[in-house]
Motif scaffolding. Structure first.
Motif, short mmCIF file in Angstrom:
data_model
loop_
_atom_site.label_atom_id
_atom_site.label_comp_id
_atom_site.label_asym_id
_atom_site.label_seq_id
_atom_site.Cartn_x
_atom_site.Cartn_y
_atom_site.Cartn_z
N UNK A 1 8.87 2.19 1.77
CA UNK A 1 9.19 0.93 2.47
C UNK A 1 8.12 0.55 3.47
N UNK A 2 7.65 1.53 4.24
CA UNK A 2 6.65 1.25 5.27
C UNK A 2 5.50 2.27 5.21
N UNK A 3 4.37 1.84 5.72
CA UNK A 3 3.25 2.75 5.92
C UNK A 3 3.45 3.47 7.24
N UNK A 4 3.40 4.78 7.19
CA UNK A 4 3.64 5.58 8.40
C UNK A 4 2.33 5.85 9.13
N UNK B 1 3.94 -2.90 7.08
CA UNK B 1 3.31 -2.33 8.27
C UNK B 1 1.99 -1.61 7.94
N UNK B 2 1.21 -2.27 7.10
CA UNK B 2 -0.09 -1.70 6.70
C UNK B 2 -1.19 -2.25 7.61
N UNK B 3 -2.07 -1.38 8.06
CA UNK B 3 -3.14 -1.77 8.97
C UNK B 3 -4.49 -1.96 8.27
N UNK B 4 -4.61 -1.46 7.05
CA UNK B 4 -5.90 -1.50 6.36
C UNK B 4 -5.94 -2.70 5.40
N UNK C 1 -3.77 -10.85 -4.36
CA UNK C 1 -3.84 -9.70 -3.45
C UNK C 1 -3.48 -8.43 -4.23
N UNK C 2 -4.25 -7.38 -4.00
CA UNK C 2 -3.97 -6.08 -4.61
C UNK C 2 -3.51 -5.11 -3.51
N UNK C 3 -2.41 -4.44 -3.79
CA UNK C 3 -1.89 -3.43 -2.87
C UNK C 3 -2.05 -2.07 -3.54
N UNK C 4 -2.80 -1.17 -2.92
CA UNK C 4 -2.95 0.19 -3.44
C UNK C 4 -2.15 1.11 -2.52
N UNK C 5 -1.09 1.70 -3.06
CA UNK C 5 -0.19 2.51 -2.27
C UNK C 5 -0.73 3.93 -2.13
N UNK C 6 -0.76 4.41 -0.89
CA UNK C 6 -1.25 5.76 -0.61
C UNK C 6 -0.15 6.70 -0.20
#
Length: 392
Positions: A389-392, A360-363, A378-383
């Motif tokens: 589990x999900x992006x809030x 559920x990432x928007x960026x 694809x690179x995923x940078x977690x913030x």
């Protein structure tokens, strides 16, 4: 005067007619018997069959075999017998195999249905001695062993050579059940996958009506199943159509914890991830477009942009459960990312969007580099906005 001892021809004729009609009815009943498996094939429904191998009344392998008759695609999902769950009938948390009954597997199957969110259509219970006979009947199963296995002690004497080998029944059982110190759950599950896959491949290669007839005559009485002989023949027949080289392998992702002096394996996120994985697998097996588009096989690099230890590794497990290849897991250039970001390095925005949807990432940003690392799409940078589990 009529001889009273002579048979009444009209009565004999009635009896003969009755016998003919009874025989005809029996013939019609047998030929018109409903083939439940074939019915699901004709309806183009995803079919879920649980394959259980048991030893002395205890399950040692539980594999869910999913097959879609329209797309001809299949998947295997391994369920560890030590999976922990709340057993409502016992009112306690325990291993799911505490519910197993060799004569009546219904409670065990129901618990698996609760775990996966899908009721099984059919089941096959195979005792280890039957497995040996089955493998020998198929003239062995082909397995690739990266390393040789040598276990010798007072109770065990196992020798399995490395490389591509054709195992007979006894060796196949050794391969399935040997235990070595330090082996991971993932490695053990891989062996279970490999053996079941070896059986499916052999049937895929050998099936013919003549083979099926002798196979059912030889094996059917030795297994416990809710498939009748006619449905089992349809099950074997469909194995010919299965694209064996594209079967998807899945396992339950989770963590081990000690509960009441025993180690139980608990699925991540209280089983929600497992049910999501099964649902996604169902959709993929049913979708012609997804299955034909090889570009959907993308590799990910997952970076931890926060100060939470192990976040990237745990997230890699989530994406791995959905069939993604994980090229690398590492820390980002900073641990102060507020927002999770997905970078499309390949120039495939559709693939990047599918990855984003899972968390559920928007960026999402496209950042194609002609000199990029070809192993990473694809690179995923977690913030900090990512809860695991999900992006809030």
């Amino acid at each position: 005067m009529k001889d009273k001892r002579s048979p009444d021809l009209s009565l004999l004729l009635l009896i003969l007619i009755f016998l003919i009609l009874a025989g005809l009815s029996l013939y019609i009943l047998l030929t018109m018997k409903i083939d439940d498996y074939k019915e699901m094939v004709n309806d183009h429904k995803l079919i879920n069959t649980i394959i259980i191998i048991e030893e002395e009344g205890v399950p040692i392998v539980t594999e869910l075999y999913y097959y879609h008759p329209e797309t001809k695609k299949g998947a295997l999902l391994n369920i560890p017998e030590e999976t922990g769950a709340l057993i409502q009938s016992l009112n306690r948390v325990d291993r799911i195999d505490t519910l197993y009954n060799s004569e009546d597997p219904s409670y065990y199957l129901r618990q698996i249905a609760l775990l996966t969110g899908i009721e099984p259509d059919f089941y096959l219970q195979i005792k280890t001695e039957t497995l040996i006979s089955l493998v020998d009947y198929l003239e062995g199963v082909e397995i690739f062993l990266p390393n040789s296995v040598l276990i010798q002690n007072d109770k065990t004497n196992i020798l399995l050579p490395s490389g591509s080998v054709n195992l007979d029944g006894d060796k196949a059982l050794d391969y399935l059940t040997y235990k070595i110190e330090g082996e991971s759950t993932e490695d053990r599950i891989k062996r279970e996958h490999e053996l079941i896959m070896g059986l499916l491949k052999k049937i895929n290669n050998l099936y013919s009506p003549r083979f099926s007839e002798s196979f059912i005559e030889y094996i059917y009485p030795e297994i416990n199943t809710n498939l009748d002989d006619k449905s089992l023949d349809s099950f074997l027949h469909e194995m010919v159509s299965l694209e064996v080289d594209r079967v998807v392998f899945q396992q339950v992702l989770g963590t081990s914890r000690k509960v009441d002096s025993q180690i139980l394996y608990f699925p991540h996120y209280d089983g929600k991830l497992l049910r999501e994985t099964v649902k996604q697998m169902q959709d993929s097996l049913s979708d012609f477009d997804v299955l034909k588009d090889e570009k959907l096989v993308v590799s990910l690099e997952i970076q931890n942009g926060t100060s939470r230890n192990g976040l990237a590794s745990r997230t890699a497990q989530v994406f791995k459960s959905y069939g993604y290849e994980i090229a690398s897991v590492k820390n980002a250039d900073s641990s102060r990312y507020d927002n999770t970001v997905i970078l499309d390095k390949k120039g495939d925005p559709a693939a990047a969007q599918r990855v984003a949807n899972l968390i559920k990432c928007q960026r999402i940003h496209t950042d194609v580099d002609q000199n990029r690392d070809e192993t990473v799409d694809i690179i995923i940078i977690l913030g900090k906005d990512f809860d695991g589990r999900y992006v809030k």
